[in-house]
Design a protein around this motif. Structure first.
Motif, PDB file in Angstrom:
ATOM      1  N   ALA A 185       0.842  -1.206   0.000  1.00  0.00           N
ATOM      2  CA  ALA A 185       0.000   0.000   0.000  1.00  0.00           C
ATOM      3  C   ALA A 185       0.872   1.250   0.000  1.00  0.00           C
ATOM      4  CB  ALA A 185      -0.927  -0.021   1.212  1.00  0.00           C
ATOM      5  N   GLY A 188       2.545   1.843  -3.488  1.00  0.00           N
ATOM      6  CA  GLY A 188       1.632   2.089  -4.610  1.00  0.00           C
ATOM      7  C   GLY A 188       1.785   1.069  -5.726  1.00  0.00           C
ATOM      8  N   VAL A 190       0.941  -1.933  -7.934  1.00  0.00           N
ATOM      9  CA  VAL A 190      -0.356  -2.574  -8.179  1.00  0.00           C
ATOM     10  C   VAL A 190      -0.184  -4.084  -7.988  1.00  0.00           C
ATOM     11  CG1 VAL A 190      -2.109  -3.060  -9.934  1.00  0.00           C
ATOM     12  CG2 VAL A 190      -1.061  -0.774  -9.791  1.00  0.00           C
ATOM     13  N   ASN A 241      -5.253   2.084   0.775  1.00  0.00           N
ATOM     14  CA  ASN A 241      -4.492   2.488  -0.421  1.00  0.00           C
ATOM     15  C   ASN A 241      -3.986   1.311  -1.247  1.00  0.00           C
ATOM     16  OD1 ASN A 241      -4.834   5.123   0.256  1.00  0.00           O
ATOM     17  ND2 ASN A 241      -2.935   5.233   1.442  1.00  0.00           N
ATOM     18  N   ARG A 243      -3.819  -1.329  -3.946  1.00  0.00           N
ATOM     19  CA  ARG A 243      -4.456  -1.342  -5.272  1.00  0.00           C
ATOM     20  C   ARG A 243      -4.344  -2.751  -5.841  1.00  0.00           C
ATOM     21  NH1 ARG A 243      -2.621   3.427  -8.703  1.00  0.00           N
ATOM     22  NH2 ARG A 243      -0.549   2.534  -8.409  1.00  0.00           N
ATOM     23  N   LEU A 245      -5.563  -5.538  -8.656  1.00  0.00           N
ATOM     24  CA  LEU A 245      -6.148  -5.799  -9.979  1.00  0.00           C
ATOM     25  C   LEU A 245      -6.463  -7.293 -10.052  1.00  0.00           C
ATOM     26  CD1 LEU A 245      -6.632  -5.261 -13.055  1.00  0.00           C
ATOM     27  CD2 LEU A 245      -4.153  -5.543 -13.372  1.00  0.00           C
ATOM     28  N   ARG A 284     -13.353  -0.738  -4.623  1.00  0.00           N
ATOM     29  CA  ARG A 284     -11.959  -0.479  -4.248  1.00  0.00           C
ATOM     30  C   ARG A 284     -11.002  -1.254  -5.147  1.00  0.00           C
ATOM     31  NH1 ARG A 284     -12.511   3.542  -3.004  1.00  0.00           N
ATOM     32  NH2 ARG A 284     -10.309   3.599  -2.447  1.00  0.00           N
ATOM     33  N   TRP A 286      -9.713  -3.285  -8.905  1.00  0.00           N
ATOM     34  CA  TRP A 286      -9.628  -3.112 -10.357  1.00  0.00           C
ATOM     35  C   TRP A 286      -9.854  -4.474 -11.009  1.00  0.00           C
ATOM     36  CZ3 TRP A 286      -8.297   1.641 -12.725  1.00  0.00           C
ATOM     37  CH2 TRP A 286      -8.045   2.675 -11.832  1.00  0.00           C
ATOM     38  N   ARG A 330     -12.913   1.290 -13.638  1.00  0.00           N
ATOM     39  CA  ARG A 330     -12.018   0.377 -12.902  1.00  0.00           C
ATOM     40  C   ARG A 330     -11.741  -0.884 -13.709  1.00  0.00           C
ATOM     41  NH1 ARG A 330     -10.298   0.892  -7.634  1.00  0.00           N
ATOM     42  NH2 ARG A 330     -10.627   3.046  -7.043  1.00  0.00           N
ATOM     43  N   LEU A 381      -4.257   4.125 -13.709  1.00  0.00           N
ATOM     44  CA  LEU A 381      -3.906   3.180 -12.644  1.00  0.00           C
ATOM     45  C   LEU A 381      -2.398   3.147 -12.419  1.00  0.00           C
ATOM     46  CD1 LEU A 381      -4.498   0.778 -10.704  1.00  0.00           C
ATOM     47  CD2 LEU A 381      -4.562  -0.718 -12.700  1.00  0.00           C
TER      48      LEU A 381
END
Ligand code: URA
Ligand code: ZN
Length: 385
Positions: A185, A188, A190, A241, A243, A245, A284, A286, A330, A381
């Protein structure tokens, strides 16, 4: 900037880097690459990634390791930028000490693979990557957060990590992984959550159906279970935070999210652990658009677009059309290359054409929404421009 919104960006595309392919060739059991003779007297390479792989595995070749082949594939399908990830089963089969060394080597290889790729502009390359972590059974939790920081700080073209579902052996809801989520988180990066093992094999029955049941059903259900366990463990509450997918459009999570919410509600002990209704967490996450059909894409985006309604502090109501549109923001195009190659001589890969047609045919999406799914959302993203 307007031109960049029109780019086609592939977030789900795999590689076995040469170093990894050599490792698979040297192995005597799955995962491995073996060379066998064909009835016509030639030889062919086969990829066996599971112990009980049906039909002697699948064909494997330069598409899996040669960067030129990746770029040719991208050119053929009009793909400007790809986010390349090592294909399954990553490092899962190695002891931690080997996985740790190999993760560093493969991340360095991938950084070079991307950083030396052609440029589209002074600030944009054609290739970016998802790196590997030595998250294998028995991995000491204390090693994972430092591995994340090291990856994030030394590899500017690696924008995320690809993650299987087993964690350090106890799944992704293992409390020992808490520092890992914190580190991810914070950086950042992904997290691309991708299946490998499938679930439900005993239910596939005795009839020979090749790879169909494990790939079509086992794979997406594996992802569905892994992300659901993560939600139930409160990981998304503690790390807003983060992210994530989800491969293959989140599997069955969107379709089952209201049932999941109802089951949680009827289990107060579990409900008490979560900050929100289960459906809220969809907003929240993707979702790749590797679903092969317009109806499925439209449905996922509608479920995602409705997520805000389920915040614990009730949000404003969203109309159906509006929900599908905002949910589309998203969703991100992917191909799953080099899996699902064309069976005969064809100009383009059917698996790619189907996914592109599906995006084009979602009735509730405007042209702007479709451009977003094709590329603009991925650019956002991954912070590219
Ligand atoms: N897609 C993948 O990413 N892996 C497989 O094994 C098959 C399809
Ligand atoms: Zn894949």
């Amino acid at each position: 900037m307007a031109a960049l919104q029109k780019l086609l960006v592939d977030v789900h595309t795999h590689v076995y880097l040469p170093r990894y392919a050599s490792l698979l060739r040297a192995r005597l059991n799955a995962p491995r690459i073996l060379t066998r003779s064909t009835p016509s007297g030639q030889t062919e390479d086969r990829l066996l990634i599971l112990d009980d792989e049906p039909s002697g595995g699948r064909p494997v070749g330069a598409q899996y390791w040669d960067r030129e082949e990746k770029l040719k594939f991208m050119d053929k399908h009009g793909i400007s930028v790809s986010f390349v990830s090592t294909a399954n089963p990553w490092l899962d089969f190695l002891p931690f000490s080997d996985a740790q060394v190999l993760a560093q080597e493969l991340n360095a290889d991938l950084e070079t693979y991307c950083s030396t790729s052609p440029s589209l502009s002074p600030t944009l390359k054609r290739l970016y990557g998802f790196g590997l972590l030595p998250l294998v059974p028995g991995a000491p939790a204390s090693a994972l957060a430092p591995a994340v920081s090291q990856l994030a700080s030394n590899h500017p073209h690696i924008r995320g990590i690809i993650l299987g579902t087993r964690g350090a052996g106890a799944g992704l809801d293992d409390p020992a992984l808490e520092p890992l989520w914190g580190a991810l988180a914070e950086t950042g990066l992904v997290v691309f959550l991708h299946p490998h093992y499938g679930v439900g094999a005993p239910a596939w029955g005795a009839r020979e159906n090749g790879h169909v049941l494990p790939l079509a059903l086992g794979f997406p259900f594996e992802t569905t279970i892994a992300i659901t366990r993560l939600i139930l463990a409160g990981v998304l509450d503690r790390h807003p935070n983060l992210r994530i997918l989800l491969a293959h459009s989140g599997g069955a999570l969107p379709q089952l999210s209201s049932r999941l919410a109802s089951c949680i509600t009827h289990d107060p002990e579990v409900a008490g652990r979560l900050k929100h209704d289960a459906r809220w967490y969809l907003g929240r996450l993707w979702f790749d658009a590797v679903a092969y059909g317009a109806a499925e894409l439209g449905f996922v985006s509608e479920a995602v677009g409705r997520a805000e309604r389920y915040a614990s502090v009730s949000g404003k109501a969203v109309g159906e059309q509006e929900a599908r549109r905002s949910g589309s923001q998203r969703m991100v195009f992917g191909t799953d290359h080099p899996f699902f190659p064309p069976l005969g001589e064809s100009e383009k890969w059917q698996s790619v054409v189907e996914n592109l047609e599906a995006i084009g045919e979602v009735e509730a999406w405007s042209e702007e929404d479709k451009d977003g799914v094709r590329g603009g959302n991925a650019m956002r993203l991954f912070g590219l421009q």
